[in-house]
Structures are given as structure tokens and as C-alpha cells.
Design a protein around this motif. Structure first.
Motif, PDB file in Angstrom:
ATOM      1  N   LEU B   5       0.825  -1.088  -0.127  1.00  8.83           N
ATOM      2  CA  LEU B   5       0.156   0.163  -0.034  1.00  8.83           C
ATOM      3  C   LEU B   5       0.964   1.167   0.186  1.00  8.83           C
ATOM      4  CD1 LEU B   5      -2.804   1.352   0.196  1.00  8.83           C
ATOM      5  CD2 LEU B   5      -2.483   1.234   2.757  1.00  8.83           C
ATOM      6  N   ILE B   7       0.539   5.306   0.209  1.00  8.64           N
ATOM      7  CA  ILE B   7      -0.528   6.287   0.854  1.00  8.64           C
ATOM      8  C   ILE B   7       0.190   7.483   0.894  1.00  8.64           C
ATOM      9  CG2 ILE B   7       0.219   5.536   3.319  1.00  8.64           C
ATOM     10  CD1 ILE B   7      -2.841   6.215   3.738  1.00  8.64           C
ATOM     11  N   ASN B 126      -5.044   7.576  -1.125  1.00  5.25           N
ATOM     12  CA  ASN B 126      -4.760   8.953  -0.614  1.00  5.25           C
ATOM     13  C   ASN B 126      -5.014   9.254   0.983  1.00  5.25           C
ATOM     14  OD1 ASN B 126      -5.244   9.702  -3.370  1.00  5.25           O
ATOM     15  ND2 ASN B 126      -4.877  11.614  -2.566  1.00  5.25           N
ATOM     16  N   GLU B 127      -4.356   9.726   1.645  1.00  4.93           N
ATOM     17  CA  GLU B 127      -4.789  10.141   3.042  1.00  4.93           C
ATOM     18  C   GLU B 127      -5.384  11.544   2.735  1.00  4.93           C
ATOM     19  OE1 GLU B 127      -4.305   8.693   6.083  1.00  4.93           O
ATOM     20  OE2 GLU B 127      -5.518  10.970   6.586  1.00  4.93           O
ATOM     21  N   ASP B 144     -14.303   9.617   6.474  1.00  8.26           N
ATOM     22  CA  ASP B 144     -14.261   8.569   7.191  1.00  8.26           C
ATOM     23  C   ASP B 144     -14.245   7.003   6.633  1.00  8.26           C
ATOM     24  OD1 ASP B 144     -15.074   9.865   9.703  1.00  8.26           O
ATOM     25  OD2 ASP B 144     -17.134   9.414   9.608  1.00  8.26           O
ATOM     26  N   GLY B 147     -10.555   6.597   5.553  1.00  9.23           N
ATOM     27  CA  GLY B 147      -9.817   6.110   6.590  1.00  9.23           C
ATOM     28  C   GLY B 147     -10.224   4.569   6.958  1.00  9.23           C
ATOM     29  N   TRP B 148     -11.301   4.535   6.992  1.00 10.99           N
ATOM     30  CA  TRP B 148     -11.654   2.826   7.224  1.00 10.99           C
ATOM     31  C   TRP B 148     -10.861   1.908   6.120  1.00 10.99           C
ATOM     32  CZ3 TRP B 148     -17.015   5.044   9.064  1.00 10.99           C
ATOM     33  CH2 TRP B 148     -16.888   5.193  10.422  1.00 10.99           C
ATOM     34  N   ASN B 150      -8.419   2.532   4.359  1.00  8.84           N
ATOM     35  CA  ASN B 150      -6.849   2.641   4.250  1.00  8.84           C
ATOM     36  C   ASN B 150      -6.441   1.703   5.276  1.00  8.84           C
ATOM     37  OD1 ASN B 150      -6.805   4.240   2.132  1.00  8.84           O
ATOM     38  ND2 ASN B 150      -6.422   6.062   3.488  1.00  8.84           N
ATOM     39  N   GLN B 151      -7.126   1.843   6.662  1.00  9.70           N
ATOM     40  CA  GLN B 151      -7.026   0.739   7.858  1.00  9.70           C
ATOM     41  C   GLN B 151      -6.962  -0.526   7.442  1.00  9.70           C
ATOM     42  OE1 GLN B 151      -8.316   1.637  11.776  1.00  9.70           O
ATOM     43  NE2 GLN B 151      -8.651   3.815  11.013  1.00  9.70           N
ATOM     44  N   ALA B 154      -4.488  -1.595   4.997  1.00 11.14           N
ATOM     45  CA  ALA B 154      -2.950  -1.577   5.442  1.00 11.14           C
ATOM     46  C   ALA B 154      -2.839  -2.971   6.554  1.00 11.14           C
ATOM     47  CB  ALA B 154      -2.921  -0.367   6.225  1.00 11.14           C
ATOM     48  N   VAL B 160       3.651  -1.119   3.844  1.00  5.97           N
ATOM     49  CA  VAL B 160       2.982   0.171   3.825  1.00  5.97           C
ATOM     50  C   VAL B 160       3.986   1.220   3.698  1.00  5.97           C
ATOM     51  CG1 VAL B 160       1.162   2.050   4.601  1.00  5.97           C
ATOM     52  CG2 VAL B 160       0.890  -0.580   4.997  1.00  5.97           C
TER      53      VAL B 160
END
Lengths: 174, 174, 174
Positions: B5, B7, B126-127, B144, B147-148, B150-151, B154, B160
Motif C-alpha cells: 500500500l 499512501i 490518498n490520506e 471516514d 480512513g476505514w 485505508n486501515q 494496511a 505500507v
């Protein structure tokens, strides 16, 4: 005493990592965790966000909800506890939009408390300054105050961890 | 199999770094790269951004364009290939604004595919959460979900890498 | 010669860290610091931000204020000095909103200067791309140009340091 700052973006896993730290310290030191929830349930969306976090925490932790008077709340906690403050960003928001609070005074008292407390303290905060400058003057003021608060806390912290995509990344270690 | 990943922010060099990873794996494993382009050309600005990326890629790579049904697209790829997915953010955007798609289902199928595939997979995302909370509720929902996602990705990734100013910075390594 | 890029968000401690670097190099090399201030005081808020930074710098440093013509300003500096440019983000902003400036030309001349200068140079810049895509097309253009500029400078830099909450975190070291 260990002072941890966990800093990250929205949904970056910062609360979960902070909760793991609190749990580990509580287990190894034979203490309970006092969870200091700075969120105030102003609207339904915020209530949902608070519930989401609450569901993920161990049921035997003590939870204290606090408004802008964080230092007053912290000073009443039994010294035999690991303190988790989640999060400084909501506390800042509560302070800046309560007319009766003197933010600079409240902030300096908080930093004084942090420097002198004998508790293990774990704090969660947001990084909000990696974007185009907001049009809104209040948003610019908030970003400034958040950045200064984060700097003040990080300077006193023994450990600072940056979270991204749920991955904790140490940037200061004692 | 390796799952990467990458990011970063806007114009942080994440696509270029992901392309280098894909190229290296393809060369060392004697495979071709299948480039999965999640961008949809909704408007002229987006078309220009897609062209900008396309010019930078080797001409012998196979390119597949995909809409919201990413898992369906991925499941048809020959197992003898290195897969580069660029990017999860545009895929998320396509999914959230297509009424016919059940995002939670699509997401869980994608994570299941990622966990079980025998391909080397490189993903770009993207972050988007290091800013003042957006006024717009849709933007908050997007942050939201991003972010979820990406988590989730990851957690399954072997590696990462965070990119900033074109510099790759490893934050998880297998 | 050493070329440092310090990149971070709003109030992340990047100027302070850059000033420490400049001070250290000046002391060890027996040179003075030339502080190149790219800020233009368009309004009262900006004047206040400039004053805030000015108060924190040693009084014996030479300060040069510059508008969009940064390369012209830099080319006139005595070669016996450590140069601190604070910051590239305000310079970019000045350039993009001055009609008479050809940004691509100005940028390529700056990168050429940076590659060939014999000065120790310390540069401060902002990361602005870790947020939801702005609605405003000018803001998107700014984020693109800032990202590309940061990549170009970081590629030539011997050291790149990411600052968050006042903590410097090395991401490229020569």
C-alpha cells in the motif's frame, strides 16, 4: 511517568492504538484505566461518533465526560490509574467556542498538570494542518491553536506516535 | 505474496513510486504488469489528470479501466501478472456516488480478494484526513470511509509506504 | 553543499527547526545567516503572522524580503552566507497570483539555482495535500503546483525533514 501523545488524521486508528497502550500499562501496573471523554454530544452525528468509540472500549474502564474544564476534571482523578484523554481536538473545540473559558489560561494549566502529574497519561489528538489554508478565519484560528497545543504537549511527552492507515509510527521515544 | 500500500497526499509521488515497485516485481518475476485504472473521466479536469498519469507508464503494460465493480475486474485477471491498482480513493469516490453499489459489501469483497489472491498487488491511496473537519457532511463521510478503507487494506498489506514530497518512507515492512 | 528541505503542516514547528539548522551551520562555518522572507504583507492577519515569526529570530541575521522574483533575490546574496528561505508556499502563492510571472519558468530557474549554488540552503515548505479535494479549482491547482514544487526541491535536497507537533522526523538523509 510515561506521557504518550498519539497524533493522526480522521479514522487513522489513533484511538484504537491509544486504547491498546492504556490497556498494556493498566495490566502491567495493576491499575484501572480512567477514560476521559472530551466529546460533547452537540448533535446526532457527534452522538454517533461517540457511540462508535464507546463500543470499542473495555466495559470495566471508568469513563468521565468532560467539557472545557479538563484540568479540573483531571485533578480529581485517583492517583492509582492510567489516564486516557480522547481527544485534545474536541477539548480545544469545546474551549474555543465556550465564551466563558480563557483558552490561554486553560492551556497553560493543562501543560503544567501534564508536566507534574505522576499518572501515566495517554493523549489522542488530531493533526489538522496538512491542507490548503481554509477560507474561514475561524478554521485558520483553530488550525493555529491546534498546532501550538500539539507542539506544547509533544514537547512534554516521553513518546509521540504518528498514526496513518491504522499503523503506529514512532516519531519521539524516551 | 507481497501486498503493497502506497499512501500519500496530492502530488506526493505515490503513483510514480508504485509504478517503480510494479516494474521491479515484474522484471524480477518475469511477469507483465496489469494496471487497473479506477479513474472515470467525468470531466475535462479529470481527463487531464488521467492523461498525465498515462504518459508516465511503460507502453507494454496492460491497462484495464474499471468503475465501481473493482472486485469483478480483479477476479478476471490472469494469475501470472503483477497488479497495480491506482487508486483506491477514486474507486471509493466512484462507489459512494453510484446508487446501485452497496459499498460495505463491495469493500468486504475487496478485502477478501486481497487477503486470498496469489498476485503481487500494489495499491495507491490518498490520506485525506489531516485537515480541519470539512463543513460538508458528504466530505466528512468520505473522509471516514477513506480512513476505514485505508486501515483495512494496511492491515492486510505486507508493506505500507508513506510518500511526501516524492520521498517514500516505509511505515510497515514484512 | 547541504540543501535542507523542512516540510510540515501549519504550526508544526517547521520554521523553528529550520532556524535551528541555520544557526548551527552559521556557527560551525563562521558565517552569517541571510533570512529570505517570502511573505508579503497583504493584510493584517498576514502582518501578524510575519511579526510572530520575526520575533523568534536572532537580531543579527540579515533579512531580505522578496516578492515573486525569488531567484533574482537569491542570486544577489554574498556567497559567504547560510541562506534560509521561509517559505516556498508563500512564494508559490505570490507567483501564482502575480499575472506578470511565468511560474513554470521561475520554478525551473529556482531549481537550477538550487542545484548549482555553493551556499548551504535551508528551505521551509508546507504539505497541503492530505485533505479532501477542495471544491475550489484554484485551490486544487495550488495543491498540484505545491506538490510538484516540493517533489522537485526534495529530489535536489541532501536532507528532507518532516515536522509534526514540533518534532522533526528525517525522511531523507545524505
Amino acid at each position: 511517568m510515561n506521557k504518550y501523545l498519539v497524533i493522526g488524521g480522521v479514522r487513522s486508528g489513533k484511538s484504537r492504538y491509544a486504547e491498546q497502550l492504556a490497556q498494556q500499562h493498566a495490566l502491567s501496573d495493576g491499575l484501572n484505566v480512567v477514560y476521559v471523554a472530551t466529546a460533547e454530544a452537540f448533535d446526532n452525528e457527534m452522538k454517533e461518533r461517540i457511540c462508535h468509540h464507546k463500543r470499542s472500549r473495555p466495559k470495566h474502564w471508568q469513563t468521565i465526560e468532560t467539557g472545557p474544564e479538563l484540568v479540573n476534571t483531571l485533578s480529581k482523578i485517583d492517583r492509582q490509574a492510567v489516564i486516557l484523554v480522547d481527544c485534545l481536538t474536541v477539548w480545544l473545540n469545546n474551549c474555543l467556542y465556550y465564551d466563558a473559558i480563557n483558552w490561554q489560561l486553560e492551556k497553560s494549566q493543562f501543560l503544567k498538570w501534564l508536566e507534574t502529574t505522576e499518572h501515566t497519561v495517554i493523549m489522542v489528538t488530531n493533526e489538522v494542518g496538512f491542507s490548503i489554508t481554509p477560507d474561514n478565519p475561524l478554521a485558520r484560528q483553530f488550525a493555529d491553536e491546534q498546532g501550538w497545543l500539539n507542539q506544547g504537549v509533544a514537547a512534554l511527552a516521553s513518546n509521540v506516535t504518528f498514526t496513518i492507515a491504522g499503523i503506529p509510527h514512532a516519531i519521539k521515544q524516551h
